[in-house]
Write a protein that holds these residues in place. Structure first.
Motif, mmCIF file in Angstrom:
data_model
loop_
_atom_site.group_PDB
_atom_site.id
_atom_site.type_symbol
_atom_site.label_atom_id
_atom_site.label_comp_id
_atom_site.label_asym_id
_atom_site.label_seq_id
_atom_site.Cartn_x
_atom_site.Cartn_y
_atom_site.Cartn_z
ATOM 1 N N THR A 65 0.875 -1.168 0.000
ATOM 2 C CA THR A 65 0.000 0.000 0.000
ATOM 3 C C THR A 65 0.908 1.211 0.000
ATOM 4 O O THR A 65 1.756 1.374 0.868
ATOM 5 C CB THR A 65 -0.929 -0.013 1.229
ATOM 6 N N ASN A 66 0.703 2.019 -1.028
ATOM 7 C CA ASN A 66 1.605 3.129 -1.268
ATOM 8 C C ASN A 66 0.962 4.415 -0.760
ATOM 9 O O ASN A 66 0.326 5.134 -1.498
ATOM 10 C CB ASN A 66 1.877 3.148 -2.789
ATOM 11 N N LYS A 67 1.134 4.688 0.520
ATOM 12 C CA LYS A 67 0.446 5.832 1.130
ATOM 13 C C LYS A 67 1.182 7.144 0.883
ATOM 14 O O LYS A 67 0.582 8.154 0.587
ATOM 15 C CB LYS A 67 0.278 5.591 2.631
ATOM 16 N N GLN A 68 2.499 7.103 1.001
ATOM 17 C CA GLN A 68 3.287 8.343 0.860
ATOM 18 C C GLN A 68 3.676 8.656 -0.586
ATOM 19 O O GLN A 68 4.346 9.624 -0.832
ATOM 20 C CB GLN A 68 4.558 8.268 1.708
ATOM 21 N N GLY A 69 3.264 7.792 -1.507
ATOM 22 C CA GLY A 69 3.653 8.012 -2.900
ATOM 23 C C GLY A 69 4.976 7.354 -3.247
ATOM 24 O O GLY A 69 5.403 7.350 -4.385
ATOM 25 N N THR A 70 5.630 6.788 -2.215
ATOM 26 C CA THR A 70 6.939 6.147 -2.423
ATOM 27 C C THR A 70 6.989 4.820 -1.678
ATOM 28 O O THR A 70 6.543 4.732 -0.540
ATOM 29 C CB THR A 70 8.063 7.059 -1.878
ATOM 30 N N ILE A 71 7.541 3.798 -2.327
ATOM 31 C CA ILE A 71 7.756 2.531 -1.613
ATOM 32 C C ILE A 71 9.235 2.148 -1.701
ATOM 33 O O ILE A 71 9.943 2.559 -2.619
ATOM 34 C CB ILE A 71 6.863 1.371 -2.142
ATOM 35 N N LEU A 72 9.693 1.375 -0.715
ATOM 36 C CA LEU A 72 11.076 0.891 -0.717
ATOM 37 C C LEU A 72 11.067 -0.597 -1.030
ATOM 38 O O LEU A 72 10.325 -1.362 -0.406
ATOM 39 C CB LEU A 72 11.741 1.123 0.646
ATOM 40 N N LEU A 73 11.880 -1.004 -2.006
ATOM 41 C CA LEU A 73 11.935 -2.405 -2.390
ATOM 42 C C LEU A 73 13.363 -2.923 -2.277
ATOM 43 O O LEU A 73 14.310 -2.166 -2.438
ATOM 44 C CB LEU A 73 11.451 -2.574 -3.832
#
Ligand SMILES: [Zn+2]
Length: 351
Positions: A329-337
């Motif tokens: 779920t991408n709440k902040q507009g950014t995800i870490l992978l």
């Protein structure tokens, strides 16, 4: 005709707009942490196993422990340099236990002596290789790091270490390392000189100043208050005891744990840096999905996943890395992978 042209301009434009909302980059440090810290130990003093290891485990920190070959027996034993009092050292039993728990075992020379820079390069490399092979035979794991005895090293020593098969070398210099050190075989470190140097405020400042950089801390012994060893050091008025009380070490680790930094052995951080330098991201859109390829030229042994920061226009996404699918779920507009060099990331919109 005009209409079709307008339509395609609109399509191109809307595609550009979505594309702008998508970007990917490799984080400087794992998990996008603001700084990296390595806790390193020299001389394989038994007190490291007795007092430091339980504290490290409590905070889930892994460290780098370096040993001197000729001092290491199967069981813990006493040894000394000429003219010095005997200190209990870890045996292979303790070393293997530390390694199994995720700590790194590094070389500190077969003998606790400065490597002679006047020797030919090949001879130096051969000397350095002795302890590397010994450690690998006893632990079954590759030994990547050397802590030069007495931190005595220059370009030639570093070259010899490289020839001996080491990837990373630690010296002193009382300095930080940048996020892209010019020579990974001549890494700076900051020493813990005694129980009060640095004091806790100075220790915290040292950590504060490490922002954006890689700090390598150098520890030796953890002799308790009232111990025979501390008495000897006090009696001889030794200022740089290279020892601190176990309580002080615990306080330092507590301060470090409050910093949200990446704490890891030298080889983990060093490898991350090499991988980051050798990996280029190639991104594109294909059938409504975003693809990120971690392109790398070298086929060195990479096992330290890189953290990729991905900016996305979608709320919920399905991510596939090396055949494994995870929903984010991408709440902040950014995800870490997390992905290894050479792998591919596929991102799909989902509900
Ligand atoms: Zn030493």
């Amino acid at each position: 005709m005009k209409r079709i042209l307008l339509m395609s301009v609109f399509l191109w434009w809307s595609n550009q707009m979505t594309a702008q909302k998508f970007s990917a980059g490799i984080c400087t440090w794992k998990d996008d942490k603001p700084s990296a810290v390595s806790i390193t130990f020299d001389d394989a003093s038994y007190t490291q196993y007795e007092y430091a290891y339980p504290v490290l485990s409590k905070y889930h920190f892994n460290a780098t422990f370096s040993l001197v070959g000729e001092w290491t027996k199967e069981q813990a034993s006493y040894s000394a340099e000429p003219g010095m009092f005997e200190i209990k050292k870890m045996g292979w039993q303790e070393i293997r236990e530390l390694q199994k728990a995720g700590n790194e075992i590094a070389s500190h020379g077969y003998r606790h002596r400065r490597y002679d820079r006047r020797l030919p390069l090949d001879t130096l490399a051969k000397q350095m290789k002795i302890n590397k092979t010994l450690i690998e035979n006893h632990t079954g794991a590759t030994c990547y790091t050397i802590h030069y005895p007495y931190s005595f090293a220059n370009d030639k020593t570093a070259l010899a270490a490289k020839k001996a098969g080491f990837w990373f070398g630690r010296t002193g210099n009382e300095n930080y390392n940048s996020d892209t050190p010019s020579n990974l075989l001549l890494l700076n470190s900051k020493a813990i000189l005694s129980d009060t140097v640095p004091n806790l405020t100075e220790f915290e400042n040292r950590l504060e100043q490490a922002r954006g950089k890689w700090l390598i801390l150098m520890y030796h012994h953890l002799f308790p208050k009232g111990s025979k060893e501390m008495h000897i050091l006090d009696y001889h008025k030794v200022r740089n005891t290279y020892s601190l009380y176990p309580e002080t070490f615990e306080k330092q680790m507590q301060i470090l744990s409050q910093k949200n930094y990446w704490v890891a052995p030298v080889k983990s951080i060093g490898k991350y840096i090499i991988e980051r330098q050798h990996t280029k991201l190639k991104t594109y859109r294909c059938f409504g999905r975003y693809i990120i390829k971690l392109k790398t030229k070298t086929d060195k042994f990479y096992d330290e996943p890189l953290t990729i920061r991905v900016k996305l226009p979608w709320q919920k996404v399905k991510v596939k890395i090396a055949g494994k699918e995870t929903v984010y779920t991408n709440k902040q507009g950014t995800i870490l992978l997390e992905a290894l060099p050479g792998s591919k990331i596929i991102i799909k919109k989902t509900k």
